[in-house]
Design an enzyme around this catalytic site. Structure first.
Site, PDB file in Angstrom:
ATOM      1  N   TYR A 438      -3.405   8.050  -7.253  1.00  0.00           N
ATOM      2  CA  TYR A 438      -4.619   7.205  -7.210  1.00  0.00           C
ATOM      3  C   TYR A 438      -5.110   7.015  -5.776  1.00  0.00           C
ATOM      4  CZ  TYR A 438      -1.407   2.987  -7.150  1.00  0.00           C
ATOM      5  OH  TYR A 438      -0.451   2.050  -6.905  1.00  0.00           O
ATOM      6  N   GLU A 439      -6.375   6.633  -5.691  1.00  0.00           N
ATOM      7  CA  GLU A 439      -7.068   6.509  -4.403  1.00  0.00           C
ATOM      8  C   GLU A 439      -7.128   7.861  -3.670  1.00  0.00           C
ATOM      9  OE1 GLU A 439      -8.641   3.568  -4.049  1.00  0.00           O
ATOM     10  OE2 GLU A 439      -9.608   4.753  -2.483  1.00  0.00           O
ATOM     11  N   GLY A 440      -7.201   8.916  -4.461  1.00  0.00           N
ATOM     12  CA  GLY A 440      -7.300  10.272  -3.903  1.00  0.00           C
ATOM     13  C   GLY A 440      -5.933  10.924  -3.818  1.00  0.00           C
ATOM     14  N   GLN A 445      -6.479  14.124   0.075  1.00  0.00           N
ATOM     15  CA  GLN A 445      -6.245  13.610   1.442  1.00  0.00           C
ATOM     16  C   GLN A 445      -6.173  14.760   2.440  1.00  0.00           C
ATOM     17  OE1 GLN A 445      -6.326  10.337   1.739  1.00  0.00           O
ATOM     18  NE2 GLN A 445      -6.322  10.184  -0.484  1.00  0.00           N
TER      19      GLN A 445
END
Ligand SMILES: Cc1cc2nc3c(=O)[nH]c(=O)nc-3n(C[C@H](O)[C@H](O)[C@H](O)COP(=O)(O)OP(=O)(O)OC[C@H]3O[C@@H](n4cnc5c(N)ncnc54)[C@H](O)[C@@H]3O)c2cc1C
Length: 597
Positions: A438-440, A445
């Protein structure tokens, strides 16, 4: 066995001696941040995290959050813990004073949040998402929106959520389909489905403020046509009281590998007349706003890597001291606690060293975030901003990947008992597993790192950091003994590999972008390993100074040097191999045709 004791000593060391708390305390707006105040905050929070949050971690995992006809019940004890959390003012720690917050520097809030995440990752996600939503409203919300929503969100009376993901739109938010139709009164009606929404529904608070990405009918295709909306569960009257129930509901909760206590909701907007939403900022700029907030969100998830690693380490260490098995290799005689066996030591040291290295990088980045925001000098703000931007994908990607590795090693230390849920070690691995997603994802990244952060600027910011690392190398040359010589030689090899790899990326990007992306994750990990090595080396140099000065805390500082030595020999030593994968590994990655798989 599953108690959590906040690593306050290491936190203080990193904050004060490595990340420069004294400098941060001199920044405008931070004048009241004294070392004593910080110690007090850490002590209080350690008590709260250890006594309230940590004991619920296992039972809440076993029970999970449950759904019934649109309502969600969190596990036993969670609601009460949340009440204590908000009454203690913890929710307000990071928010601006104008809306009831305490506006603590990032360097101070970071260890505080680390403790919540170590103690109970599932619980910590609710305030994390609220903080993200507060930031969105602060960033581009109207004065009216700020007045109506922020005070209650800051005190924690209402929580917030981030609604980006849809079944067909995850990493690629250009594919979002949720629709927003403008109304004559300036509000919008939202229709669509969002999935995987953390704390999308729960029983902590009377209202939930959803931040939702959606498209207006005439919006351009792709990322340039996405807008951001505030969609409250209950509409809010002008005087701040609650109005009618909005047309948004939680259709179900996901059954997951870990973080069972954190409700992951499928949200349906506008099943009837449409959910009432209020535009944040301007139409079609929603994703741009999300990007501005991304550093804070990715940083927060990166912190989960070190938090879980710390908890897994504490658990494994306690077990290694108790579990008696096999004779001492050199001593013979009776069976001994397994901590005496070299391989168990190696595992414990790899957990300890990497946890400390991650904490060092994350707190150093936190201090840079404070300077980027508050330093009076524009140049200094820009320099720190560039450093933060460069490091965020490393903090997120490397820390979470390493957190998983450490949680897995923690199971190994336990032997068979690690695989048995009752022990508790398995939960850390299950919980950690989401953090690289999650969050990329780590892939996303690393794309950001090699593309936007290295290639686009010709590696300029990294070159500055490499120069600083070389300065540490020189200092290591002046420090006494074998430990420093070994640390120096590993750091020199790591820094050279990182510099060569970055040069290769800059040189190759335009001509063969796929080759660069094939090695993007190894590059991200290389950068993490080397940054960790740089800061562990700095920590060792500081420790040597303390020892030379006749410190009272000899054991702590000696351990810093030995741990840095271990890190250099066992972790930093992997840097040249990672460099090979970056610079010469692409051929194998893309060699097979799809039909050969
Ligand atoms: C427990 C949980 C909680 C969550 N909480 C929230 C939340 O609160 N709000 C919210 O909006 N979302 C939330 N999410 C969603 C999460 O952010 C997404 O799952 C994540 O961004 C990945 O998207 P995806 O699942 O669609 O995977 P995909 O995008 O389908 O990715 C699948 C694989 O392809 C790779 N991939 C995709 N594109 C590329 C590329 N360009 N280059 C290289 N590799 C690529 C990925 O790295 C991954 O390995 C949550 C998810 C979970 C499981």
């Amino acid at each position: 066995m599953s108690e959590y004791k906040a690593p306050i000593r290491d936190m203080q060391f990193v904050m004060k001696e490595l990340a420069g708390l004294a400098e941060v305390a001199k920044l405008p707006g931070c004048e009241e941040v004294s070392a004593d105040l910080v110690d007090q905050i850490l002590e209080e929070n350690a008590k709260f995290s250890g006594a309230v949050l940590a004991p619920l971690n296992k039972s809440a995992d076993e029970e999970g959050s449950t759904w019934n006809n649109g309502a969600v019940t969190t596990p036993k004890g969670f609601k009460e813990a949340y009440k204590q959390f908000t009454e203690g003012g913890w929710n307000a720690l990071q928010a601006p004073t104008e809306f009831g917050g305490q506006d603590l520097p990032k360097l101070v809030s970071t260890p505080v949040v680390e403790m919540w995440k170590s103690a109970n990752l599932s619980f910590s996600l609710c305030p994390m998402l609220t903080a993200g939503s507060i930031e969105a409203v602060l960033l581009r919300g109207s004065e009216e929106q700020k007045r109506l929503f922020l005070p209650k969100m800051v005190e924690g009376t209402w929580t917030g959520t981030m609604n980006l993901t849809e079944p067909q739109a995850g990493s690629d938010l250009a594919l979002i389909k949720t629709r927003a139709l403008r109304q004559s009164d300036g509000s919008y009606r939202i229709h669509g489905q969002k999935i995987f929404i953390t704390y999308g529904e729960h029983d902590f608070t009377e209202n939930i403020i959803h931040m939702v990405l959606a498209r207006t009918p005439e919006a351009p295709e792709g990322v340039k046509g996405i807008s951001l909306f505030i969609v409250p569960k209950f509409l809010v009257n002008q005087d701040g009281s609650l109005g009618a129930r909005n047309d948004v509901k939680c259709a179900s909760l996901e059954h997951k590998l870990g973080i069972h206590a954190s409700p992951t909701a499928v949200m349906i907007y506008g099943e009837k007349e449409g959910a009432v939403g209020y535009l944040v900022g301007e139409e079609n700029r929603g994703l741009e706003y999300m990007f501005i907030m991304m550093n804070a969100a990715r940083f927060a998830v990166g912190l989960e890597g070190v938090a879980i690693a710390e908890r897994a380490y504490q658990h494994a260490l306690a077990y290694a001291k108790e579990r008696v098995q096999s004779r001492d290799l050199a001593g013979g005689g009776k069976a001994v606690p397994i901590i005496r066996h070299p391989d168990v030591r190696r595992m414990l040291m790899s957990m300890k060293a990497q946890t400390e290295a991650m904490r060092a990088l994350i707190y150093v980045v936190a201090a840079a975030m404070d300077k980027a925001r508050r330093a009076p000098d524009k140049e200094e703000r820009m320099r720190n901003h560039a450093f933060v931007d460069l490091m965020i994908p490393v903090v997120k990607g490397w820390s979470t990947e390493t957190g998983i590795e450490i949680a897995s090693t923690g199971i190994q230390v336990h032997g068979g008992m690690g695989f048995i849920e009752e022990t508790g070690a398995a939960q850390y691995l299950r919980d950690a597993r989401i953090t690289t997603i999650y969050e990329g994802t780590t892939g996303i990244q690393s794309n950001d790192l090699v593309g936007r952060k290295i290639a686009r600027e010709g590696g300029a910011t990294l070159k500055v950091v490499l120069q600083i690392m070389k300065g540490v190398e020189t200092e290591l040359g002046r420090a006494p003994g074998d430990d420093f010589a070994a640390i120096r030689s590993r750091l020199a090899a790591g820094v050279k590999t990182l510099a060569d790899s970055a040069d290769w990326i800059v040189a190759t990007y335009a001509g063969d972008i796929k080759a660069v992306h094939a090695g993007a994750v190894p590059f991200l990990m290389l950068m993490g390993h080397v940054c960790g090595g740089w800061l562990m080396a700095r920590a060792a140099l500081i420790a040597q100074k303390q020892l030379d000065g006749g410190t009272q805390d000899k054991l702590f500082y000696e351990a810093k040097i030995k741990t840095a030595r271990f890190y250099a020999d066992h972790i930093l030593s992997k840097a040249p191999g990672l460099g090979e994968s970056v610079m010469r590994g692409a051929a194998g990655v893309m060699a097979l045709a799809e039909e050969q798989f």
